[in-house]
Design a protein around this motif. Structure first.
Motif, PDB file in Angstrom:
ATOM      1  N   GLY A 331       0.802  -1.225   0.000  1.00 27.99           N
ATOM      2  CA  GLY A 331       0.000   0.000   0.000  1.00 27.99           C
ATOM      3  C   GLY A 331       0.832   1.271   0.000  1.00 27.99           C
ATOM      4  N   PRO A 332       0.187   2.410  -0.302  1.00 30.72           N
ATOM      5  CA  PRO A 332       0.880   3.708  -0.280  1.00 30.72           C
ATOM      6  C   PRO A 332       0.971   4.240   1.150  1.00 30.72           C
ATOM      7  N   LYS A 333       1.548   5.441   1.303  1.00 29.85           N
ATOM      8  CA  LYS A 333       1.548   6.078   2.621  1.00 29.85           C
ATOM      9  C   LYS A 333       0.107   6.346   3.031  1.00 29.85           C
ATOM     10  N   LYS A 334      -0.104   6.431   4.332  1.00 29.23           N
ATOM     11  CA  LYS A 334      -1.418   6.682   4.950  1.00 29.23           C
ATOM     12  C   LYS A 334      -2.332   5.460   4.952  1.00 29.23           C
ATOM     13  N   ARG A 335      -1.963   4.397   4.261  1.00 27.07           N
ATOM     14  CA  ARG A 335      -2.830   3.221   4.173  1.00 27.07           C
ATOM     15  C   ARG A 335      -2.981   2.551   5.529  1.00 27.07           C
ATOM     16  N   ILE A 336      -4.198   2.122   5.837  1.00 24.58           N
ATOM     17  CA  ILE A 336      -4.450   1.375   7.077  1.00 24.58           C
ATOM     18  C   ILE A 336      -3.944  -0.053   6.883  1.00 24.58           C
ATOM     19  N   ILE A 337      -3.150  -0.525   7.831  1.00 24.35           N
ATOM     20  CA  ILE A 337      -2.575  -1.873   7.766  1.00 24.35           C
ATOM     21  C   ILE A 337      -3.002  -2.638   9.015  1.00 24.35           C
ATOM     22  N   THR A 338      -3.506  -3.851   8.818  1.00 17.83           N
ATOM     23  CA  THR A 338      -3.868  -4.702   9.957  1.00 17.83           C
ATOM     24  C   THR A 338      -2.663  -5.572  10.311  1.00 17.83           C
TER      25      THR A 338
END
Length: 392
Positions: A331-338
């Motif tokens: 994902g790009p910056k700011k993306r929510i990651i679980t």
């Protein structure tokens, strides 16, 4: 005719269909196996991708060529403001799998959590959870809550906590928090329910879920690339230079009969923004947001925070707790990651290695970074014209 040389196919069919995911937030499709002998603990968390940097360290790998030699490794910084637990869900076992049985919500839910239940917050009447809150106000309501809790303890096999991120603490424009169910593992069912209840309306920091040097799994949506051709999307071989009507193509898309194009043929289409799970990412550091020198090491004692000079590009300044993972994150910056606890029992030497960082790079990630801190830059550059203008 047949092909002259055999070759493995290009691209995996395990990830079909390659289309845009419906789940922007990574979904945990299976939680780690429960072990009742361990104390109760949460098994997942959510973080926001800030950016990447690099670190210097000496690996402890006897027998390896890099043993006790300095190596530089790329790391990703994920900002992890504490999550807030707002509910408990109990699941019962059925012949068709798990089914949610009872849900108990907390008395107070913050606005950023309630926004998640609306498409348009400012036009809405903001009535979400007004009735469930009133349960805590009278004796009959409290009785129903206690009854639901007792039923959970009696019948449920799996207990999960509903928790949301505190998105106002990260430098994003979005005001709507992300919400997920986090499974409680360890202990018996009664202990699980009591543990989940003790967390309600409380902040849950990342360091209560994960530890330094732990191997974890990450789940999220990859960076979207739009509609791409077959060479980029599947990595097929380019045709010879003189090919008529282009060479970034697949020459044969199937036999005459069956007279249709099979599903396994590489075609152009959507690339990226797919839901992916990546396993075995090592935590190199668990940083505290309150610590003014959360990027310094015993070797490099400079007082500096993890945010590089000028901030992380397209993200900003990391002011909360952070997790430093080895390598890249989807994902790009700011993306929510679980982030999820690993489902495997790790025995390999790399997985169990203790990480001791010698240096964390905080130069500007926008251009040729030459200075680690603002003080270092001032000491080297001296008094500048703009400094004189501000002091005047």
């Amino acid at each position: 005719s047949h092909r002259k040389f055999s070759a493995p196919r290009h691209g995996s069919l395990g990830f079909l269909p390659r289309k845009r995911t419906k789940k922007h937030r990574g979904k945990v499709k299976s939680f780690p196996k429960d072990d009742p002998s361990k104390p109760c603990h949460l098994t997942a968390f959510m973080a926001y991708k800030a950016g990447m940097t690099h670190v210097l360290r000496e690996p402890d790998r006897p027998g390896s060529k890099t043993n006790k030699k300095e190596i530089v490794e790329a790391v990703t910084i994920l900002e992890t403001p504490p999550m807030v637990a707002v509910g408990i869900v109990g699941y019962i076992d059925t012949p068709r799998g798990l089914r949610s049985y009872k849900t108990v919500w907390a008395e107070h839910l913050s606005e950023e959590c309630k926004r998640r239940f609306y498409k348009n917050w400012y036009r809405s009447k903001k009535k979400a959870f007004t009735k469930s809150c009133k349960r805590y106000g009278d004796a009959a309501g409290l009785e129903t809550i206690e009854r639901d809790i007792e039923k959970m303890k009696k019948y449920c096999k799996v207990i999960r906590v509903i928790a949301h991120t505190q998105i106002r603490l990260v430098p994003l424009k979005q005001k709507k928090s992300h919400i997920m169910e986090i499974q409680v593992n360890g202990g018996n069912i009664v202990e699980k329910v009591d543990f989940a209840r003790s967390l309600l309306e409380k902040e849950v920091p990342a360091n209560t879920v994960f530890t330094q040097d732990e191997m974890i799994d990450i789940i999220g949506a990859t960076k979207g690339k739009g509609f791409r051709g077959v060479t980029f999307r599947w990595g097929t071989k380019k045709l010879p230079r003189k090919t008529h009507k282009g060479l970034r193509k697949v020459a044969c898309i199937g036999s005459w009969h069956p007279s249709r194009v099979g599903f396994s043929i590489a075609r152009a289409g959507q690339t990226g923004y797919h839901h992916r799970t990546e396993v075995n990412k090592k935590i190199y550091r668990m940083g505290s947001g309150k610590d003014a020198n959360n990027a310094s090491t015993s070797y490099d004692t400079t007082v500096k925070t993890i945010t590089p000079m000028g901030g992380f590009p397209h993200y900003g300044v990391v002011t909360q707790d952070y997790i430093m993972l080895k390598g890249c994150v989807m994902g790009p910056k700011k993306r929510i990651i679980t982030l999820r606890k690993s489902r495997r029992i790790h025995t390999s030497r790399v997985a169990l290695e203790k990480i001791n960082l010698k240096f964390v790079d905080t130069t500007s990630k926008f251009g040729h970074g030459r200075f680690q801190t603002l003080d270092e830059k001032k000491a080297f550059m001296g008094t500048l014209k703009k400094d004189l203008a501000t002091s005047a």
